[in-house]
Design an enzyme around this catalytic site. Structure first.
Site, PDB file in Angstrom:
ATOM      1  N   LYS A   9       0.834  -1.199   0.000  1.00  0.00           N
ATOM      2  CA  LYS A   9       0.000   0.000   0.000  1.00  0.00           C
ATOM      3  C   LYS A   9       0.884   1.271   0.000  1.00  0.00           C
ATOM      4  O   LYS A   9       2.097   1.195   0.228  1.00  0.00           O
ATOM      5  CB  LYS A   9      -0.921  -0.037   1.225  1.00  0.00           C
ATOM      6  CG  LYS A   9      -1.939  -1.199   1.175  1.00  0.00           C
ATOM      7  CD  LYS A   9      -2.892  -1.141   2.362  1.00  0.00           C
ATOM      8  CE  LYS A   9      -3.920  -2.254   2.310  1.00  0.00           C
ATOM      9  NZ  LYS A   9      -4.936  -2.128   3.393  1.00  0.00           N
ATOM     10  N   TYR A  49     -12.280  -1.652  -3.985  1.00  0.00           N
ATOM     11  CA  TYR A  49     -12.811  -1.898  -2.635  1.00  0.00           C
ATOM     12  C   TYR A  49     -14.342  -1.814  -2.590  1.00  0.00           C
ATOM     13  O   TYR A  49     -14.908  -1.571  -1.527  1.00  0.00           O
ATOM     14  CB  TYR A  49     -12.197  -0.904  -1.648  1.00  0.00           C
ATOM     15  CG  TYR A  49     -10.813  -1.303  -1.147  1.00  0.00           C
ATOM     16  CD1 TYR A  49     -10.623  -2.475  -0.407  1.00  0.00           C
ATOM     17  CD2 TYR A  49      -9.703  -0.506  -1.382  1.00  0.00           C
ATOM     18  CE1 TYR A  49      -9.365  -2.838   0.066  1.00  0.00           C
ATOM     19  CE2 TYR A  49      -8.437  -0.852  -0.912  1.00  0.00           C
ATOM     20  CZ  TYR A  49      -8.284  -2.031  -0.182  1.00  0.00           C
ATOM     21  OH  TYR A  49      -7.043  -2.382   0.296  1.00  0.00           O
ATOM     22  N   PHE A  57     -15.413   3.320   6.919  1.00  0.00           N
ATOM     23  CA  PHE A  57     -14.023   3.658   6.583  1.00  0.00           C
ATOM     24  C   PHE A  57     -13.778   3.756   5.075  1.00  0.00           C
ATOM     25  O   PHE A  57     -12.650   4.012   4.643  1.00  0.00           O
ATOM     26  CB  PHE A  57     -13.045   2.649   7.213  1.00  0.00           C
ATOM     27  CG  PHE A  57     -13.296   1.202   6.828  1.00  0.00           C
ATOM     28  CD1 PHE A  57     -12.815   0.686   5.628  1.00  0.00           C
ATOM     29  CD2 PHE A  57     -13.991   0.345   7.676  1.00  0.00           C
ATOM     30  CE1 PHE A  57     -13.030  -0.636   5.273  1.00  0.00           C
ATOM     31  CE2 PHE A  57     -14.221  -0.994   7.331  1.00  0.00           C
ATOM     32  CZ  PHE A  57     -13.736  -1.479   6.120  1.00  0.00           C
ATOM     33  N   ARG A  85      -2.046 -14.366   3.954  1.00  0.00           N
ATOM     34  CA  ARG A  85      -2.835 -13.749   5.022  1.00  0.00           C
ATOM     35  C   ARG A  85      -2.140 -13.951   6.378  1.00  0.00           C
ATOM     36  O   ARG A  85      -2.148 -13.066   7.233  1.00  0.00           O
ATOM     37  CB  ARG A  85      -4.253 -14.344   5.063  1.00  0.00           C
ATOM     38  CG  ARG A  85      -5.100 -14.074   3.832  1.00  0.00           C
ATOM     39  CD  ARG A  85      -5.598 -12.658   3.680  1.00  0.00           C
ATOM     40  NE  ARG A  85      -6.270 -12.128   4.833  1.00  0.00           N
ATOM     41  CZ  ARG A  85      -6.967 -10.978   4.837  1.00  0.00           C
ATOM     42  NH1 ARG A  85      -7.076 -10.259   3.720  1.00  0.00           N
ATOM     43  NH2 ARG A  85      -7.525 -10.530   5.924  1.00  0.00           N
ATOM     44  N   THR A  91      -5.967  -7.524  10.289  1.00  0.00           N
ATOM     45  CA  THR A  91      -6.234  -6.185   9.748  1.00  0.00           C
ATOM     46  C   THR A  91      -5.776  -5.105  10.724  1.00  0.00           C
ATOM     47  O   THR A  91      -5.101  -4.146  10.338  1.00  0.00           O
ATOM     48  CB  THR A  91      -7.748  -6.026   9.474  1.00  0.00           C
ATOM     49  OG1 THR A  91      -8.196  -7.141   8.705  1.00  0.00           O
ATOM     50  CG2 THR A  91      -8.047  -4.731   8.746  1.00  0.00           C
ATOM     51  N   ARG A 102       2.141  -6.743   9.342  1.00  0.00           N
ATOM     52  CA  ARG A 102       1.363  -5.657   9.928  1.00  0.00           C
ATOM     53  C   ARG A 102       1.771  -5.379  11.370  1.00  0.00           C
ATOM     54  O   ARG A 102       1.869  -4.214  11.779  1.00  0.00           O
ATOM     55  CB  ARG A 102      -0.134  -5.982   9.813  1.00  0.00           C
ATOM     56  CG  ARG A 102      -0.639  -5.787   8.382  1.00  0.00           C
ATOM     57  CD  ARG A 102      -2.004  -6.378   8.173  1.00  0.00           C
ATOM     58  NE  ARG A 102      -2.640  -5.896   6.934  1.00  0.00           N
ATOM     59  CZ  ARG A 102      -3.808  -6.347   6.492  1.00  0.00           C
ATOM     60  NH1 ARG A 102      -4.465  -7.280   7.164  1.00  0.00           N
ATOM     61  NH2 ARG A 102      -4.319  -5.856   5.368  1.00  0.00           N
ATOM     62  N   ASN A 112      -1.944  -0.139   6.968  1.00  0.00           N
ATOM     63  CA  ASN A 112      -1.415  -1.423   7.416  1.00  0.00           C
ATOM     64  C   ASN A 112      -0.544  -2.126   6.379  1.00  0.00           C
ATOM     65  O   ASN A 112      -0.423  -3.345   6.354  1.00  0.00           O
ATOM     66  CB  ASN A 112      -2.557  -2.318   7.918  1.00  0.00           C
ATOM     67  CG  ASN A 112      -3.624  -2.548   6.865  1.00  0.00           C
ATOM     68  OD1 ASN A 112      -3.458  -2.160   5.712  1.00  0.00           O
ATOM     69  ND2 ASN A 112      -4.707  -3.196   7.243  1.00  0.00           N
ATOM     70  N   HIS A 115      -2.052  -5.419   1.344  1.00  0.00           N
ATOM     71  CA  HIS A 115      -3.351  -6.031   1.054  1.00  0.00           C
ATOM     72  C   HIS A 115      -3.098  -7.465   0.623  1.00  0.00           C
ATOM     73  O   HIS A 115      -2.088  -7.754  -0.017  1.00  0.00           O
ATOM     74  CB  HIS A 115      -4.050  -5.280  -0.096  1.00  0.00           C
ATOM     75  CG  HIS A 115      -5.236  -6.027  -0.638  1.00  0.00           C
ATOM     76  ND1 HIS A 115      -6.479  -5.919  -0.075  1.00  0.00           N
ATOM     77  CD2 HIS A 115      -5.345  -6.937  -1.651  1.00  0.00           C
ATOM     78  CE1 HIS A 115      -7.325  -6.718  -0.730  1.00  0.00           C
ATOM     79  NE2 HIS A 115      -6.655  -7.346  -1.689  1.00  0.00           N
ATOM     80  N   GLU A 126      -9.273  -9.959  -8.169  1.00  0.00           N
ATOM     81  CA  GLU A 126      -8.275  -8.931  -7.862  1.00  0.00           C
ATOM     82  C   GLU A 126      -7.038  -9.032  -8.767  1.00  0.00           C
ATOM     83  O   GLU A 126      -6.464  -8.005  -9.151  1.00  0.00           O
ATOM     84  CB  GLU A 126      -7.883  -9.010  -6.386  1.00  0.00           C
ATOM     85  CG  GLU A 126      -9.045  -8.577  -5.485  1.00  0.00           C
ATOM     86  CD  GLU A 126      -8.734  -8.676  -4.005  1.00  0.00           C
ATOM     87  OE1 GLU A 126      -9.622  -8.288  -3.217  1.00  0.00           O
ATOM     88  OE2 GLU A 126      -7.630  -9.112  -3.628  1.00  0.00           O
TER      89      GLU A 126
HETATM   90  N1  UDP Z   1      -9.808  -0.747   7.251  1.00  0.00           N
HETATM   91  C1  UDP Z   1      -9.942   0.417   8.020  1.00  0.00           C
HETATM   92  N2  UDP Z   1     -10.710   0.362   9.159  1.00  0.00           N
HETATM   93  C2  UDP Z   1     -11.358  -0.776   9.556  1.00  0.00           C
HETATM   94  C3  UDP Z   1     -11.218  -1.933   8.769  1.00  0.00           C
HETATM   95  C4  UDP Z   1     -10.436  -1.889   7.622  1.00  0.00           C
HETATM   96  O1  UDP Z   1      -9.388   1.450   7.691  1.00  0.00           O
HETATM   97  O2  UDP Z   1     -12.032  -0.759  10.594  1.00  0.00           O
HETATM   98  C5  UDP Z   1      -8.986  -0.694   6.023  1.00  0.00           C
HETATM   99  C6  UDP Z   1      -7.642  -1.398   6.182  1.00  0.00           C
HETATM  100  O3  UDP Z   1      -6.679  -0.697   5.393  1.00  0.00           O
HETATM  101  C7  UDP Z   1      -7.944  -2.775   5.601  1.00  0.00           C
HETATM  102  C8  UDP Z   1      -8.877  -2.416   4.449  1.00  0.00           C
HETATM  103  O4  UDP Z   1      -9.676  -1.360   4.972  1.00  0.00           O
HETATM  104  O5  UDP Z   1      -6.763  -3.437   5.196  1.00  0.00           O
HETATM  105  C9  UDP Z   1      -9.775  -3.523   3.957  1.00  0.00           C
HETATM  106  O6  UDP Z   1     -10.473  -4.060   5.060  1.00  0.00           O
HETATM  107  P1  UDP Z   1     -10.636  -5.643   5.245  1.00  0.00           P
HETATM  108  O7  UDP Z   1     -11.647  -5.846   6.322  1.00  0.00           O
HETATM  109  O8  UDP Z   1     -10.877  -6.274   3.922  1.00  0.00           O
HETATM  110  O9  UDP Z   1      -9.199  -6.047   5.846  1.00  0.00           O
HETATM  111  P2  UDP Z   1      -7.991  -6.888   5.184  1.00  0.00           P
HETATM  112  O10 UDP Z   1      -8.606  -7.935   4.290  1.00  0.00           O
HETATM  113  O11 UDP Z   1      -7.136  -5.903   4.431  1.00  0.00           O
HETATM  114  O12 UDP Z   1      -7.266  -7.483   6.354  1.00  0.00           O
HETATM  115 MG    MG Z   2      -9.991  -7.730   2.761  1.00  0.00          MG
END
Ligand code: UDP
Ligand code: MG
Length: 139
Positions: A9, A49, A57, A85, A91, A102, A112, A115, A126
């Site tokens: 990112k 997204y 968010f 993952r 996250t 992370r 974070n 992705h 994706e």
């Molecule tokens: N995100 C955020 N606030 C939240 C949850 C997610 O800003 O409460 C952002 C964060 O950058 C995250 C992205 O949105 O990586 C996508 O969210 P997702 O739940 O898909 O998390 P990921 O799959 O990236 O772990």
């Molecule tokens: Mg995600």
């Protein structure tokens, strides 16, 4: 052999973490089969997204993801969707396991660093969002 999409990112790119993230993939038997650096428009980020468009968010996340260049990569390996993952961590970096990307580098739940696709279906969509057939290095 499975494939997934990883993205470094804007925070990871601007903080000089490209090499660090790639090093962790390669050290864990994950092969990088395609990679580029791109700067998304707001429209691109909203499409990528879209699944989160109703979330509180969403606006902040799409602003952040367009704030600078990012490095999308196609990763290949056994069980690589789940493996990536695991290497990324939760996250919310405060809940991420020790030694994850992370936990080690994120500064915020939003910023974070990486992705990673979360299923076979999202991985296929994706990967197709960022790479065409000529970029997949299959020849
Ligand atoms: N995100 C955020 N606030 C939240 C949850 C997610 O800003 O409460 C952002 C964060 O950058 C995250 C992205 O949105 O990586 C996508 O969210 P997702 O739940 O898909 O998390 P990921 O799959 O990236 O772990
Ligand atoms: Mg995600």
């Amino acid at each position: 052999m499975e494939r997934t999409l990883s993205i470094i990112k804007p925070d990871g790119v601007s903080r000089g973490l490209i090499g660090e993230v790639i090093k962790r993939f390669e050290a864990n038997d994950i092969k990088i089969i395609a990679m580029k650096m791109v700067h998304l428009t707001l429209d691109d980020a909203r499409k990528f997204y879209a699944v989160h468009k109703e979330r509180p968010f969403f606006a902040s996340l799409t602003d952040f993801m367009t704030s600078g260049p990012i490095v999308p990569m196609i990763l290949e390996g056994e069980n690589v969707i789940e493996k990536n993952r695991t290497l990324m961590g939760a996250t919310n970096y405060k809940e991420a396991a020790e030694g994850t990307i992370r936990r080690d580098f994120a500064t915020d739940i939003e910023k974070n660093v990486v992705h990673g696709s979360d299923s076979h279906e999202t991985a296929a969509v994706e990967i197709g969002f960022f790479f065409n057939q000529f970029e997949m290095n299959e020849r």
